[in-house]
Structures are given as structure tokens and as C-alpha cells.
Design a protein around this motif. Sequence first.
Motif, PDB file in Angstrom:
ATOM      1  N   THR A 109       0.828  -1.203   0.000  1.00  5.93           N
ATOM      2  CA  THR A 109       0.000   0.000   0.000  1.00  5.93           C
ATOM      3  C   THR A 109       0.863   1.254   0.000  1.00  5.93           C
ATOM      4  OG1 THR A 109      -0.160   0.430   2.392  1.00  5.93           O
ATOM      5  CG2 THR A 109      -1.627  -1.269   1.480  1.00  5.93           C
ATOM      6  N   ALA A 110       0.213   2.388  -0.202  1.00  4.08           N
ATOM      7  CA  ALA A 110       0.928   3.668  -0.176  1.00  4.08           C
ATOM      8  C   ALA A 110       1.435   4.010   1.225  1.00  4.08           C
ATOM      9  CB  ALA A 110       0.007   4.776  -0.679  1.00  4.08           C
ATOM     10  N   PHE A 111       0.950   3.303   2.232  1.00  2.00           N
ATOM     11  CA  PHE A 111       1.394   3.505   3.611  1.00  2.00           C
ATOM     12  C   PHE A 111       2.637   2.657   3.924  1.00  2.00           C
ATOM     13  CE2 PHE A 111       0.546   2.966   8.338  1.00  2.00           C
ATOM     14  CZ  PHE A 111       0.773   4.291   8.664  1.00  2.00           C
ATOM     15  N   SER A 112       2.994   1.741   3.028  1.00  2.00           N
ATOM     16  CA  SER A 112       4.067   0.778   3.288  1.00  2.00           C
ATOM     17  C   SER A 112       5.431   1.411   3.594  1.00  2.00           C
ATOM     18  CB  SER A 112       4.186  -0.199   2.121  1.00  2.00           C
ATOM     19  OG  SER A 112       3.054  -1.032   2.038  1.00  2.00           O
ATOM     20  N   PRO A 113       5.847   2.511   2.935  1.00  5.35           N
ATOM     21  CA  PRO A 113       7.147   3.096   3.289  1.00  5.35           C
ATOM     22  C   PRO A 113       7.252   3.487   4.760  1.00  5.35           C
ATOM     23  CG  PRO A 113       6.416   3.963   1.189  1.00  5.35           C
ATOM     24  CD  PRO A 113       5.258   3.185   1.744  1.00  5.35           C
ATOM     25  N   ILE A 114       6.157   3.959   5.342  1.00  4.87           N
ATOM     26  CA  ILE A 114       6.169   4.301   6.762  1.00  4.87           C
ATOM     27  C   ILE A 114       6.284   3.032   7.607  1.00  4.87           C
ATOM     28  CG2 ILE A 114       4.754   5.249   8.645  1.00  4.87           C
ATOM     29  CD1 ILE A 114       3.744   7.328   6.634  1.00  4.87           C
ATOM     30  N   VAL A 115       5.560   1.996   7.207  1.00  8.40           N
ATOM     31  CA  VAL A 115       5.643   0.720   7.931  1.00  8.40           C
ATOM     32  C   VAL A 115       7.068   0.175   7.877  1.00  8.40           C
ATOM     33  CG1 VAL A 115       4.783  -1.642   8.062  1.00  8.40           C
ATOM     34  CG2 VAL A 115       3.213   0.216   7.468  1.00  8.40           C
ATOM     35  N   LYS A 116       7.691   0.230   6.704  1.00  9.14           N
ATOM     36  CA  LYS A 116       9.052  -0.289   6.556  1.00  9.14           C
ATOM     37  C   LYS A 116      10.034   0.461   7.453  1.00  9.14           C
ATOM     38  CE  LYS A 116      10.628  -1.619   2.515  1.00  9.14           C
ATOM     39  NZ  LYS A 116      10.965  -1.696   1.066  1.00  9.14           N
ATOM     40  N   SER A 117       9.859   1.778   7.570  1.00 10.36           N
ATOM     41  CA  SER A 117      10.759   2.541   8.436  1.00 10.36           C
ATOM     42  C   SER A 117      10.576   2.133   9.896  1.00 10.36           C
ATOM     43  CB  SER A 117      10.544   4.043   8.251  1.00 10.36           C
ATOM     44  OG  SER A 117       9.316   4.483   8.796  1.00 10.36           O
ATOM     45  N   ASN A 118       9.348   1.860  10.286  1.00 10.95           N
ATOM     46  CA  ASN A 118       9.096   1.403  11.653  1.00 10.95           C
ATOM     47  C   ASN A 118       9.701   0.033  11.899  1.00 10.95           C
ATOM     48  OD1 ASN A 118       7.260   3.696  11.599  1.00 10.95           O
ATOM     49  ND2 ASN A 118       6.311   2.810  13.405  1.00 10.95           N
ATOM     50  N   ARG A 119       9.625  -0.857  10.899  1.00  5.49           N
ATOM     51  CA  ARG A 119      10.204  -2.199  11.061  1.00  5.49           C
ATOM     52  C   ARG A 119      11.723  -2.113  11.239  1.00  5.49           C
ATOM     53  NH1 ARG A 119       5.779  -2.691  12.028  1.00  5.49           N
ATOM     54  NH2 ARG A 119       4.158  -3.881  10.953  1.00  5.49           N
ATOM     55  N   GLN A 120      12.362  -1.159  10.537  1.00  9.49           N
ATOM     56  CA  GLN A 120      13.801  -0.990  10.704  1.00  9.49           C
ATOM     57  C   GLN A 120      14.124  -0.532  12.124  1.00  9.49           C
ATOM     58  OE1 GLN A 120      16.453  -1.784   8.573  1.00  9.49           O
ATOM     59  NE2 GLN A 120      17.460  -1.491  10.557  1.00  9.49           N
ATOM     60  N   THR A 121      13.321   0.388  12.657  1.00  8.28           N
ATOM     61  CA  THR A 121      13.558   0.830  14.034  1.00  8.28           C
ATOM     62  C   THR A 121      13.342  -0.321  15.015  1.00  8.28           C
ATOM     63  OG1 THR A 121      13.023   3.143  13.566  1.00  8.28           O
ATOM     64  CG2 THR A 121      12.795   2.420  15.845  1.00  8.28           C
ATOM     65  N   GLU A 122      12.342  -1.162  14.762  1.00 13.71           N
ATOM     66  CA  GLU A 122      12.158  -2.351  15.602  1.00 13.71           C
ATOM     67  C   GLU A 122      13.447  -3.176  15.644  1.00 13.71           C
ATOM     68  OE1 GLU A 122       8.825  -4.654  14.307  1.00 13.71           O
ATOM     69  OE2 GLU A 122       7.404  -2.993  14.454  1.00 13.71           O
ATOM     70  N   LYS A 123      14.056  -3.404  14.474  1.00 12.36           N
ATOM     71  CA  LYS A 123      15.299  -4.188  14.403  1.00 12.36           C
ATOM     72  C   LYS A 123      16.430  -3.480  15.134  1.00 12.36           C
ATOM     73  CE  LYS A 123      14.029  -6.195   9.934  1.00 12.36           C
ATOM     74  NZ  LYS A 123      14.276  -6.148   8.461  1.00 12.36           N
ATOM     75  N   ASP A 124      16.521  -2.154  14.954  1.00 15.12           N
ATOM     76  CA  ASP A 124      17.576  -1.393  15.625  1.00 15.12           C
ATOM     77  C   ASP A 124      17.466  -1.521  17.142  1.00 15.12           C
ATOM     78  OD1 ASP A 124      18.539  -0.571  13.171  1.00 15.12           O
ATOM     79  OD2 ASP A 124      17.590   1.405  13.246  1.00 15.12           O
ATOM     80  N   ILE A 125      16.240  -1.493  17.652  1.00 16.07           N
ATOM     81  CA  ILE A 125      16.032  -1.621  19.098  1.00 16.07           C
ATOM     82  C   ILE A 125      16.348  -3.043  19.564  1.00 16.07           C
ATOM     83  CG2 ILE A 125      14.228  -1.663  20.875  1.00 16.07           C
ATOM     84  CD1 ILE A 125      12.987   0.769  19.406  1.00 16.07           C
ATOM     85  N   GLN A 126      15.906  -4.023  18.795  1.00 14.61           N
ATOM     86  CA  GLN A 126      16.173  -5.414  19.162  1.00 14.61           C
ATOM     87  C   GLN A 126      17.661  -5.733  19.161  1.00 14.61           C
ATOM     88  OE1 GLN A 126      13.620  -7.023  16.148  1.00 14.61           O
ATOM     89  NE2 GLN A 126      11.937  -7.419  17.555  1.00 14.61           N
ATOM     90  N   ASN A 127      18.425  -5.008  18.339  1.00 14.83           N
ATOM     91  CA  ASN A 127      19.871  -5.231  18.249  1.00 14.83           C
ATOM     92  C   ASN A 127      20.690  -4.269  19.115  1.00 14.83           C
ATOM     93  OD1 ASN A 127      19.512  -7.296  16.341  1.00 14.83           O
ATOM     94  ND2 ASN A 127      19.514  -5.852  14.633  1.00 14.83           N
ATOM     95  N   SER A 128      20.006  -3.484  19.938  1.00 12.71           N
ATOM     96  CA  SER A 128      20.692  -2.430  20.700  1.00 12.71           C
ATOM     97  C   SER A 128      21.440  -2.946  21.920  1.00 12.71           C
ATOM     98  CB  SER A 128      19.672  -1.382  21.165  1.00 12.71           C
ATOM     99  OG  SER A 128      18.788  -1.947  22.139  1.00 12.71           O
ATOM    100  N   GLY A 129      21.118  -4.152  22.356  1.00  9.40           N
ATOM    101  CA  GLY A 129      21.701  -4.661  23.592  1.00  9.40           C
ATOM    102  C   GLY A 129      20.916  -4.282  24.831  1.00  9.40           C
ATOM    103  N   LEU A 130      19.897  -3.439  24.663  1.00 10.18           N
ATOM    104  CA  LEU A 130      19.045  -3.029  25.778  1.00 10.18           C
ATOM    105  C   LEU A 130      17.834  -3.955  25.874  1.00 10.18           C
ATOM    106  CD1 LEU A 130      18.997   0.840  25.183  1.00 10.18           C
ATOM    107  CD2 LEU A 130      20.663  -0.522  26.453  1.00 10.18           C
ATOM    108  N   ASP A 131      17.224  -3.988  27.055  1.00 13.56           N
ATOM    109  CA  ASP A 131      15.941  -4.664  27.179  1.00 13.56           C
ATOM    110  C   ASP A 131      14.919  -3.868  26.360  1.00 13.56           C
ATOM    111  OD1 ASP A 131      13.992  -6.423  27.968  1.00 13.56           O
ATOM    112  OD2 ASP A 131      13.730  -5.549  29.965  1.00 13.56           O
ATOM    113  N   TRP A 132      13.923  -4.565  25.800  1.00  9.82           N
ATOM    114  CA  TRP A 132      12.976  -3.873  24.935  1.00  9.82           C
ATOM    115  C   TRP A 132      11.603  -4.529  24.979  1.00  9.82           C
ATOM    116  CZ3 TRP A 132      10.868  -7.078  21.310  1.00  9.82           C
ATOM    117  CH2 TRP A 132      11.608  -8.209  20.946  1.00  9.82           C
ATOM    118  N   VAL A 133      10.598  -3.725  24.625  1.00 14.47           N
ATOM    119  CA  VAL A 133       9.245  -4.198  24.339  1.00 14.47           C
ATOM    120  C   VAL A 133       8.747  -3.367  23.166  1.00 14.47           C
ATOM    121  CG1 VAL A 133       6.970  -4.777  25.249  1.00 14.47           C
ATOM    122  CG2 VAL A 133       8.895  -4.486  26.826  1.00 14.47           C
ATOM    123  N   ILE A 134       8.069  -4.001  22.220  1.00 13.51           N
ATOM    124  CA  ILE A 134       7.557  -3.289  21.054  1.00 13.51           C
ATOM    125  C   ILE A 134       6.054  -3.490  20.962  1.00 13.51           C
ATOM    126  CG2 ILE A 134       7.525  -3.205  18.523  1.00 13.51           C
ATOM    127  CD1 ILE A 134      10.529  -4.059  18.676  1.00 13.51           C
ATOM    128  N   GLY A 135       5.339  -2.388  20.821  1.00 11.01           N
ATOM    129  CA  GLY A 135       3.908  -2.448  20.564  1.00 11.01           C
ATOM    130  C   GLY A 135       3.646  -2.010  19.134  1.00 11.01           C
TER     131      GLY A 135
END
Length: 282
Positions: free
Chosen positions: A110-136
Amino acid sequence: MKIAVTSVSGNLGSAIAKQLIQEVGKDNVTGIARTPEKAKHLGIEIRKGDYNSREQFNNALVGIEKLVLISGMDAPEKRIQQHRNVIKAAIANGVKKIVYTSIIGDEEKTAFSPIVKSNRQTEKDIQNSGLDWVIGRNGIYIEPDLEYIETYKKLGEIKNCAGDGKCTYTSRNELGYAYAKMLTEEKHSKKLYNLVGEPITQTKLADYINQIYNTNLVFNSVSVEEYTNERKTELGDFMGTVISGIYEGILNGVYNVNSDYEKAAGRLHKSTLKIIEDIKQA
């Protein structure tokens, strides 16, 4: 326990902060805002933090143990680095836990997909940060529909390109409640939750609004192309494309997902009808 909430002057950030104040007390909640004056009404410490400035977040996160990172509102190509500025500052300051407000959505269709993709990248960045995390992953807010109620009444209809697709609407207050639990309860460590309510069609949405607002709205579906052109004309190319992309996603079933809300919040998500009623009475 010192908890910071970014973008606290916005609707979601303030909803989370207000719920946290109830959970842990105002002395333990710090707000971060690009324009601190806009958040003074919350009655908590407000620090300056612009997502474009790593330096500002280096200062804003001093002494913070847990952090809510509200997804930015800039163009998707800018968001990833903006969020990384916050994540890197969190690591440098010894923040122990990041809770990120991501979104439901499809990365390709969809036309909203670029925003979703940017959020998915941030999810990965947080998961790889070494910090404890929770994602909603947040569902679609019901509030914009209700803020648009006078226009709906003038037109006598809700018109978009969602067809018979179902959307699991939520509200900022429901999300605020869930995020407060995700921040303060350790059992949510390294979990990813779909924060959504019940799946309903646009026809059912119109029915619920009619019940609460005593209106006589009907739902009329139009093509994706027609709706996109209409939204661009009214809202401009960027925002018009975003909005039409959301409704195209509803049409394609993107937002008809299983809910993890009860796992995150410890209670059932309120019904859409109840949320509409609560918002009207607020």
C-alpha cells in the motif's frame, strides 16, 4: 525508577505519560518534547529533545532508566536516523529498557508501506541495541474519525476505499494503559504485541457512530484511485497518500490481525462502541 516519554506533547505521548503518572507518580515520569512549553500542562519535568539532535537526547536521557520512544511523524526516509539518534543516546546514558510505539501494517502493498518499513527498521535497531525492549504495534486510532464527525454529518456519509475490509481500531487512551503496563511490568521483556481491538467494517463503524451520536450516517465505498486523488487534493500529496494507504490497507485485510492487547495490558481491550461512547463523554 525514572521513566521518560518522548514526543510527550503529542496525543499518544501525553496519554502514556498520564497513565504512567497514575502508575508510578509524577516524580518518576519525565517528558521529552521538541517544544517543552507545549507539555508543561502535564505537571511533570519536561526536557528538550528533537529527534534530529543526538546531542539534545544525550542531555535529555541523563538519569533515565526506562524510555518510551514514540514513533516520529517525519517522512519515512528521515525517521530511521531520527530514531537511531534516540537509541544511541539511550545506550550512551545507560538506559536499561526501551519501549517502542510501532504500527500495524504491510511493508509492500500500500501507499502507507514506506512508513511501515521505516518502523520495522527501528524495531530491528532496538532489538539489536543490547538493551531490554518491548515493542507495541499500534492499530488505527478511532479518534480521527470522531474528530471528523461534523464533516461526516454534513455529508451524511463515511466515504473511503476500505470496502468490506475489517479494521481493529484502538484509541490513544487504550494504548496509554497498555504501554504503562509494558513499561512497569518485567514480564513483557523482549515481547512484541499487536495492540488492537475488535475487527469491524466501515459499515459497522458508521452504525456505532449513529448509536452514540444519534446520526444517520451510511458508508459508501469508492475506488482506491478515486479516494487517493480526493485525499491528495484536500491534504496534499504526502498526507493524502498516507491516509489513502491506510484505507487501502483496511481493504486488503492488513489491519484484521489477532490482538495481543490482553497479554500486554492485563485486561481486555474495550469494545469499539464503548470507546466511542467514552470519547464523546470526555
